[in-house]
Design an enzyme around this catalytic site. Structure first.
Site, PDB file in Angstrom:
ATOM      1  N   GLU A 142       0.461   9.070   3.548  1.00  0.00           N
ATOM      2  CA  GLU A 142       1.261   9.263   4.754  1.00  0.00           C
ATOM      3  C   GLU A 142       2.144   8.083   5.096  1.00  0.00           C
ATOM      4  OE1 GLU A 142      -1.644  10.665   7.619  1.00  0.00           O
ATOM      5  OE2 GLU A 142      -1.037  12.673   7.054  1.00  0.00           O
ATOM      6  N   ASN A 147      -9.302   2.171   7.208  1.00  0.00           N
ATOM      7  CA  ASN A 147      -8.364   1.649   8.204  1.00  0.00           C
ATOM      8  C   ASN A 147      -8.923   0.434   8.946  1.00  0.00           C
ATOM      9  OD1 ASN A 147      -6.240   3.376   7.639  1.00  0.00           O
ATOM     10  ND2 ASN A 147      -7.093   5.012   8.905  1.00  0.00           N
ATOM     11  N   ASP A 200      -3.415   1.457  11.286  1.00  0.00           N
ATOM     12  CA  ASP A 200      -3.103   2.881  11.066  1.00  0.00           C
ATOM     13  C   ASP A 200      -3.390   3.749  12.304  1.00  0.00           C
ATOM     14  OD1 ASP A 200      -2.214   5.014   9.614  1.00  0.00           O
ATOM     15  OD2 ASP A 200      -3.883   5.079   8.205  1.00  0.00           O
ATOM     16  N   GLY A 210       0.855  -1.179   0.000  1.00  0.00           N
ATOM     17  CA  GLY A 210       0.000   0.000   0.000  1.00  0.00           C
ATOM     18  C   GLY A 210       0.890   1.228   0.000  1.00  0.00           C
ATOM     19  N   VAL A 211       0.774   2.038  -1.040  1.00  0.00           N
ATOM     20  CA  VAL A 211       1.566   3.264  -1.087  1.00  0.00           C
ATOM     21  C   VAL A 211       0.586   4.404  -0.956  1.00  0.00           C
ATOM     22  CG1 VAL A 211       3.100   4.693  -2.500  1.00  0.00           C
ATOM     23  CG2 VAL A 211       3.397   2.215  -2.457  1.00  0.00           C
ATOM     24  N   GLY A 212       0.613   5.039   0.210  1.00  0.00           N
ATOM     25  CA  GLY A 212      -0.410   6.048   0.488  1.00  0.00           C
ATOM     26  C   GLY A 212       0.177   7.431   0.628  1.00  0.00           C
ATOM     27  N   LYS A 242       6.195  -0.646   7.431  1.00  0.00           N
ATOM     28  CA  LYS A 242       5.525   0.630   7.127  1.00  0.00           C
ATOM     29  C   LYS A 242       6.505   1.788   7.304  1.00  0.00           C
ATOM     30  CE  LYS A 242       1.552   3.470   8.533  1.00  0.00           C
ATOM     31  NZ  LYS A 242       0.299   3.520   9.296  1.00  0.00           N
ATOM     32  N   ASP A 259      -8.406   8.434  13.748  1.00  0.00           N
ATOM     33  CA  ASP A 259      -8.370   8.564  12.277  1.00  0.00           C
ATOM     34  C   ASP A 259      -9.110   7.372  11.675  1.00  0.00           C
ATOM     35  OD1 ASP A 259      -7.703   9.580   9.759  1.00  0.00           O
ATOM     36  OD2 ASP A 259      -5.827   8.472   9.674  1.00  0.00           O
TER      37      ASP A 259
END
Ligand SMILES: Nc1ncnc2c1ncn2[C@@H]1O[C@H](COP(=O)(O)OP(=O)(O)O)[C@@H](O)[C@H]1O
Ligand SMILES: [Mg+2]
Length: 296
Positions: A107, A235, A248, A103-105, A124, A230
């Site tokens: 943040e 998430n 997360d 997962g390339v997000g 991460k 969040d």
């Protein structure tokens, strides 16, 4: 190519002298927006020629960036910081090899990796302060004092915070990935299978899934003293076995935080709103709030 891609690709080519120069620049960035070339030999314990050779090499690898102002200086790129964290985790026998991105997000970038015992784990890399850094520069035309270290500092702080949360939550059996290690802006945790619940158009027993989420929020709140802050359908992971995991956590707050109540309610509204919209399950906000805060 993301910075972790660069770090992973170049990592195996790094020699001890390269790492010493990276570490020297990392250290000196606490004081200098651009680390003067002249300071590096002493910090890295290398002579000037060797240092020049290494900084050229590291620039080609895109791990550091040169700067030509009143003096010649260098700064660490995000990929350089990634490489330092990977190096530390490899040395500590936590990691052995990297796999594909999970997962390339905005943040964080999350990668699959292998431990020396061939166990699959997730790594991460926190990425904070990237956009604000650029915006500040664009908007004001200068970089505020200390801004140069902010992305380094903020990203490390986020990783430390998330790691702390995962330890507290995992100890209380809240359904989160198991925390395994942390270094700089990076955390290593158990690899999870499944997808964000936002990805599902239909699930069996949506009301049971929601209940399980609330049960975990209750345990986080009452036993670990923690509010996610969040939380959304992005998430919450639904695993193939039908169980959920909440991920997360770097933005978590403790129950005594001044905005605790507001954040808990927002988390709940996000989750309840999603379940109502997508799966037509209506638990009721007040009931859910009472349930999560119930003291036993
Ligand atoms: N332990 C893990 N195992 C497998 N995939 C993960 C794991 N943690 C995160 N991911 C994947 O990476 C994505 C981003 O991770 P997340 O912690 O939500 O960071 P952010 O949303 O800040 O980028 C997740 O949505 C998920 O798809
Ligand atoms: Mg996320």
């Amino acid at each position: 190519m993301s910075s972790a891609d660069i770090a992973v690709k170049t990592f195996l080519e790094l020699e001890p002298e390269d790492l010493r120069v990276l570490q020297a620049i990392e250290l000196a960035m606490a004081k200098h927006a651009h680390v003067p070339e002249a300071k590096i030999p002493k910090l890295a314990n290398l002579n000037r020629e060797e240092t020049a050779f290494r900084t050229t090499r590291l620039q080609k690898m895109r791990l550091i960036r040169g700067w030509h102002g009143p003096y010649v200086g260098f700064v660490l790129n995000m990929a350089g910081y990634d490489a330092l964290a990977i190096n530390a985790l490899v040395k500590a026998d936590v990691l052995q090899a990297f796999g594909k991105p999970l997962g390339v997000g905005k943040e964080a970038d999350v990668y699959e990796a292998l431990t020396p015992k061939n166990k699959q784990v997730a790594v991460k890399f926190h990425r904070l302060g990237r956009t604000s850094f650029r915006q500040t520069r664009r908007k004001r035309g200068y970089i505020a004092e200390r801004m140069h270290t902010s992305w380094l500092y903020q990203s490390r702080l986020a990783a430390e915070k998330e790691y702390e949360a995962l330890k507290l939550l995992h100890a209380q059996k809240v359904a989160v990935p198991k925390p395994l290690a942390q270094n700089r802006h990076t955390i290593v945790m158990s690899m999870i299978d499944g997808a964000e619940i936002s990805e599902f158009d239909d699930v069996p027993d949506a009301d049971k899934i929601l209940k399980e989420i609330l049960k975990n929020l209750h345990a986080a709140y009452v036993k670990a003293n923690i509010i996610h802050a969040d939380l959304s359908e992005y998430n919450i992971i639904l695993q193939p076995n039908g169980r959920i995991l909440i991920i997360d956590w770097p933005q978590y707050v403790k129950r005594n935080h001044p905005n605790a109540e507001f954040l808990l309610e927002r988390d709940l509204r996000n989750v309840l709103g999603f379940f109502k919209r997508k799966f037509n399950v209506d638990f009721g906000f007040e009931k859910a709030l009472l349930y999560v805060k119930k003291e036993h």
